[in-house]
Design a protein around this motif. Sequence first.
Motif, PDB file in Angstrom:
ATOM      1  N   UNK A   1       0.355  -1.319  -0.238  1.00  0.00           N
ATOM      2  CA  UNK A   1       0.249   0.176  -0.159  1.00  0.00           C
ATOM      3  C   UNK A   1       0.849   1.115   0.260  1.00  0.00           C
ATOM      4  N   UNK A   2       2.182   1.238   0.840  1.00  0.00           N
ATOM      5  CA  UNK A   2       3.051   2.847   0.757  1.00  0.00           C
ATOM      6  C   UNK A   2       3.061   3.085  -0.303  1.00  0.00           C
ATOM      7  N   UNK A   3       3.909   1.340  -1.352  1.00  0.00           N
ATOM      8  CA  UNK A   3       4.401   1.560  -2.686  1.00  0.00           C
ATOM      9  C   UNK A   3       3.433   1.904  -3.580  1.00  0.00           C
ATOM     10  N   UNK A   4       1.894   2.054  -3.417  1.00  0.00           N
ATOM     11  CA  UNK A   4       1.490   2.179  -4.564  1.00  0.00           C
ATOM     12  C   UNK A   4       0.444   3.980  -3.739  1.00  0.00           C
ATOM     13  N   UNK A   5       0.247   4.000  -2.780  1.00  0.00           N
ATOM     14  CA  UNK A   5       0.343   4.936  -2.813  1.00  0.00           C
ATOM     15  C   UNK A   5       1.922   6.448  -2.999  1.00  0.00           C
TER      16      UNK A   5
ATOM     17  N   UNK B   1       1.307   9.843  -5.284  1.00  0.00           N
ATOM     18  CA  UNK B   1       1.513  10.655  -4.969  1.00  0.00           C
ATOM     19  C   UNK B   1       3.059  11.568  -5.436  1.00  0.00           C
ATOM     20  N   UNK B   2       4.177  10.429  -5.340  1.00  0.00           N
ATOM     21  CA  UNK B   2       5.218  10.977  -6.059  1.00  0.00           C
ATOM     22  C   UNK B   2       5.226  11.549  -7.747  1.00  0.00           C
ATOM     23  N   UNK B   3       4.353  10.758  -8.673  1.00  0.00           N
ATOM     24  CA  UNK B   3       4.311  11.332  -9.875  1.00  0.00           C
ATOM     25  C   UNK B   3       3.145  12.359 -10.169  1.00  0.00           C
ATOM     26  N   UNK B   4       2.438  11.775  -9.404  1.00  0.00           N
ATOM     27  CA  UNK B   4       0.832  12.702  -9.640  1.00  0.00           C
ATOM     28  C   UNK B   4       0.358  12.315 -10.812  1.00  0.00           C
ATOM     29  N   UNK B   5       0.324  10.952 -11.320  1.00  0.00           N
ATOM     30  CA  UNK B   5      -0.463  10.650 -12.135  1.00  0.00           C
ATOM     31  C   UNK B   5      -0.709   9.648 -12.023  1.00  0.00           C
ATOM     32  N   UNK B   6      -1.810   8.580 -12.141  1.00  0.00           N
ATOM     33  CA  UNK B   6      -2.592   7.216 -12.351  1.00  0.00           C
ATOM     34  C   UNK B   6      -1.211   5.833 -12.649  1.00  0.00           C
TER      35      UNK B   6
ATOM     36  N   UNK C   1      -3.353  -7.647  -2.194  1.00  0.00           N
ATOM     37  CA  UNK C   1      -2.450  -6.455  -2.918  1.00  0.00           C
ATOM     38  C   UNK C   1      -2.775  -6.294  -4.405  1.00  0.00           C
ATOM     39  N   UNK C   2      -3.993  -6.952  -4.967  1.00  0.00           N
ATOM     40  CA  UNK C   2      -4.905  -6.023  -5.683  1.00  0.00           C
ATOM     41  C   UNK C   2      -5.678  -5.549  -5.395  1.00  0.00           C
ATOM     42  N   UNK C   3      -6.122  -6.042  -4.174  1.00  0.00           N
ATOM     43  CA  UNK C   3      -6.875  -4.352  -4.486  1.00  0.00           C
ATOM     44  C   UNK C   3      -6.370  -3.847  -3.546  1.00  0.00           C
ATOM     45  N   UNK C   4      -4.986  -2.885  -3.288  1.00  0.00           N
ATOM     46  CA  UNK C   4      -5.312  -2.348  -2.698  1.00  0.00           C
ATOM     47  C   UNK C   4      -4.197  -1.248  -4.054  1.00  0.00           C
ATOM     48  N   UNK C   5      -3.808  -2.486  -5.392  1.00  0.00           N
ATOM     49  CA  UNK C   5      -3.172  -1.647  -6.402  1.00  0.00           C
ATOM     50  C   UNK C   5      -4.943  -1.075  -6.634  1.00  0.00           C
TER      51      UNK C   5
END
Length: 168
Positions: free
Chosen positions: A88-92, A96-101, A143-147
């Motif tokens: 979750x920390x990686x995906x979020x 946030x770092x790139x500002x894009x999906x 993991x899929x749900x968090x993504x």
Amino acid sequence: MSGANGGGAAGKGNGATGAGKGARSRAGSGASAVAAPVADAGVPPLTGGRAGTYVLLLVTGVLVAVAGTLVQAAWFPGGLLLALGGVGALFYGGGRATGTPAGVLVPGAAWLVTVFLLLSDVRPEGDFLFGAGLGSYLFLLGGILVAVICATAAQMRVAGVRHGRVGG
């Protein structure tokens, strides 16, 4: 005389003369003003730094997948929560770092390919990293749900969806 200035019956019915042209040009300029932001959609252009960030997120996605696979089975309740928290920390953070999906989708795809195609394969010797327990399935599906949640949240930020009540 009435046909020359657009006030005749033909001008009122089909908008082909002076008054109709004014209305059409305003409608045309409104349509082009709406089409420009939809095509741009607030996504910044791909630069060298942004491409480097995506490569870093891809490598980090692979590393988090390997670490999460090993940790979730080692300490069952705490390891599973730690592995899903890292995912979750990686995906979020990527969103946030790139500002894009794409900041969520790049590490998400790397995590998905690593976990499902590379690590869940059974070797001829019978070795595999995922046991047939509840923790393994919760890690894979969680993991899929968090993504999906993080990608949806990133898409809503790009689209400018405002938080608050529905309809008001």
